[in-house]
Design a protein around this motif. Structure first.
Motif, mmCIF file in Angstrom:
data_model
loop_
_atom_site.group_PDB
_atom_site.id
_atom_site.type_symbol
_atom_site.label_atom_id
_atom_site.label_comp_id
_atom_site.label_asym_id
_atom_site.label_seq_id
_atom_site.Cartn_x
_atom_site.Cartn_y
_atom_site.Cartn_z
ATOM 1 N N GLU A 85 29.507 36.985 26.269
ATOM 2 C CA GLU A 85 29.660 35.974 27.317
ATOM 3 C C GLU A 85 28.364 35.194 27.517
ATOM 4 O OE1 GLU A 85 30.178 36.212 32.065
ATOM 5 O OE2 GLU A 85 31.600 37.394 30.889
ATOM 6 N N TYR A 88 29.620 32.319 31.553
ATOM 7 C CA TYR A 88 31.035 32.510 31.899
ATOM 8 C C TYR A 88 31.979 32.057 30.796
ATOM 9 C CZ TYR A 88 30.125 33.487 36.885
ATOM 10 O OH TYR A 88 29.712 34.040 38.082
ATOM 11 N N GLY A 124 31.667 41.126 29.444
ATOM 12 C CA GLY A 124 32.140 39.982 28.651
ATOM 13 C C GLY A 124 33.551 39.532 29.003
ATOM 14 N N SER A 127 34.330 35.771 29.211
ATOM 15 C CA SER A 127 34.433 35.078 27.914
ATOM 16 C C SER A 127 35.816 35.320 27.307
ATOM 17 C CB SER A 127 33.336 35.534 26.950
ATOM 18 O OG SER A 127 33.556 36.847 26.486
#
Length: 192
Positions: A85, A88, A124, A127
């Motif tokens: 990530e 964001y 993450g 992402s």
């Protein structure tokens, strides 16, 4: 008895860092796949892809490194993304790879995909959410479960100093993702 079909998985990491935890997840997936009949995982290195620039498309042809990547995507049955990530979202290298392979004709379309990630805080997860949104336009079909996010910085240690996954529970969870991706790919191929 007919041989079980081999599902070819293209594994793509959004991080270019040598000791990347996300690359470590994919190394573990490749290792785990060796004990599963009917699946083959190939790690695709995206570090040599130039930044997307349509000036590089000459006479309808892509640069050789891009065309080779597109062919790997086209001939794979499904995809496994390891998506760190950044702000964001997905990383620039991953977005670049997605964009190159979506240039006409889009070679991602109508195939199964899964996403895994390791990082801080949410591991993450943001992402992953953004990658799923991008996948809608690319006509990717992401598995919904099991989800795999791993907070790489929460004790006990999940990775060694070289970025290799050492957590046995995380490896089992990765195997579950791989088996789910395999099953979903077979269902898509059979039209179910």
């Amino acid at each position: 008895m007919a041989a079980k079909p081999i599902i070819k998985v293209a594994a793509i990491c959004g991080s270019l860092r040598k000791a990347s935890y996300n690359a470590g997840l994919l190394r573990s997936v490749v290792e785990l796949s060796e004990s599963i009949d009917g699946i083959s995982v190939e790690y695709l290195d995206i570090s040599s892809l130039p930044m997307l620039n349509t000036d590089l498309e000459v006479d309808g042809k892509y640069p050789p490194v891009v065309e080779a990547f597109r062919q790997k995507i086209l001939t794979s049955d499904c995809y496994l993304f390891a998506s760190p990530e950044n702000n964001y979202s997905v990383t620039a290298p991953l977005k670049n790879a997605l964009d190159w392979a979506s240039r006409p004709p889009n070679v991602w379309a109508d195939k199964a995909a899964a996403v895994i990630s390791a990082g801080g805080g949410f591991g993450g997860g943001r992402s992953q959410y953004h990658l799923r949104q991008i996948g809608v336009f690319l006509d990717l079909h992401f598995i919904n479960k099991p989800e795999f996010v791993l907070n790489a910085f929460q004790p006990p240690a999940k990775f060694d100093n070289d970025g290799n996954l050492i957590d046995p529970q995380a490896k089992e969870r990765l195997k579950a993702v791989l088996l789910s991706l395999m099953a979903f790919t077979l269902r898509l191929q059979q039209g179910n």
